[in-house]
Design an enzyme around this catalytic site. Structure first.
Site, short mmCIF file in Angstrom:
data_model
loop_
_atom_site.label_atom_id
_atom_site.label_comp_id
_atom_site.label_asym_id
_atom_site.label_seq_id
_atom_site.Cartn_x
_atom_site.Cartn_y
_atom_site.Cartn_z
N HIS A 42 0.87 -1.19 0.00
CA HIS A 42 0.00 0.00 0.00
C HIS A 42 0.90 1.23 0.00
O HIS A 42 1.13 1.86 1.04
CB HIS A 42 -0.93 -0.01 1.22
N ASP A 169 0.84 -1.98 4.86
CA ASP A 169 0.50 -0.69 5.46
C ASP A 169 -0.83 -0.18 4.90
O ASP A 169 -0.90 0.92 4.36
CB ASP A 169 1.64 0.30 5.17
#
Length: 285
Positions: A42, A169
């Site tokens: 991410h 993340d």
């Protein structure tokens, strides 16, 4: 699904914890000559202006990196982190904040590689534009996928070098992210058992957030580390971020000792009320 933009939160207390640990991992991986890969599921936009409308709206960086910026007493883990952020800010003025992809690019050597996933269409577009501005070596080392990182990372494991870091993340805006990150970690370990995995998660008043660390501890790994930092008591209305945590599989053996010094210091410096606290747990072979 696509309302989250990390620019609102760039440089906040959660980024301090996450990126100080990330930089230590990257420094550790770079100590051996053998190449390594970094896979970021991410990635976000990669680089943020702290004077932009988004970042300055709540100015969360002021209670994060801003509180460390001029401190002369930084523990080594945090001194290294601030040093890296200063590389993006001339004349000592805090105006830019690098996200995980840019911190990884700084650490990569010629033969290392970076693989970035970003599903948010606008974030992915900005990420591509930011990378193109770097040009040269960064473009050769990096591949960007505008697709789901939880699924996409499977095809990249194990990396050809058999050395690497996978960073999870997500925004956790969708509560399914808690379940998906736990499943993705288990899947990653099956494919690449010797890799280092780092999972960031928010401390919010949601059952899934509280249960996630315990689920990750049961992922069936021999070596893990769990660090968390709470900067204030949870809000009475039940909203907002009061802390964050990092769960690592196969962490650098040097990290726990560094965190023993850094976490108490962060609690005192970033704490916003008497409920500030930290935890550090780990299991070794």
């Amino acid at each position: 699904m696509f309302s989250y933009r990390h620019a609102f939160h760039a440089g906040n207390h959660a980024d301090v914890l996450k990126h100080a640990i990330l930089i230590h991992i990257l420094d550790y991986l770079g100590q051996k000559d053998a190449p390594y890969w970094v896979i970021d599921t991410h990635a976000g936009a990669g680089l943020y202006r702290l004077d932009s409308d988004w970042a300055s709206k709540n100015a969360e960086f002021a209670d994060g990196i801003g509180r460390l910026w001029d401190r002369p007493d930084l523990p080594p883990l945090l001194a290294r982190y601030v040093e890296r952020i200063r590389d993006y800010n001339g004349n000592g003025q805090l105006r830019h904040y690098p996200g995980s992809p840019w911190l990884a690019l700084d650490a990569l050597r010629e033969h290392d590689r970076l693989r970035l996933f970003e599903l948010h269409p606008t974030e992915a577009e900005v990420l591509v534009t930011n990378l193109e501005r770097l040009g040269g070596t960064a473009l050769r080392q990096t591949t960007i996928y505008a697709t789901d990182g939880f699924e996409g990372m499977k095809a990249l494991l194990p990396p050809p070098s058999r050395r690497g870091l996978v960073l999870f993340d997500p925004s956790y805006e969708d509560k399914q992210d808690y379940r998906r990150v736990a499943l993705a970690l288990k899947e990653g370990i099956k494919r690449f058992a010797t890799g280092t995995y780092a999972v960031w998660y928010p401390q919010v008043q949601r059952r899934e957030s509280q249960e996630l660390p315990r689920q990750l501890e049961k992922a069936g790994v021999k070596r893990w580390l769990h660090a968390s930092l709470s900067v204030k008591k949870p809000a009475s209305e039940g909203y907002g971020l009061h802390g964050s945590g990092m769960f690592l599989v196969n962490p650098p053996w040097t990290l726990a000792e560094q965190l023993k010094h850094a976490l108490p210091w962060l609690k005192d410096v970033l704490g916003q009320d008497a409920r500030a606290r930290f935890t550090l747990d780990y299991r070794e072979d």
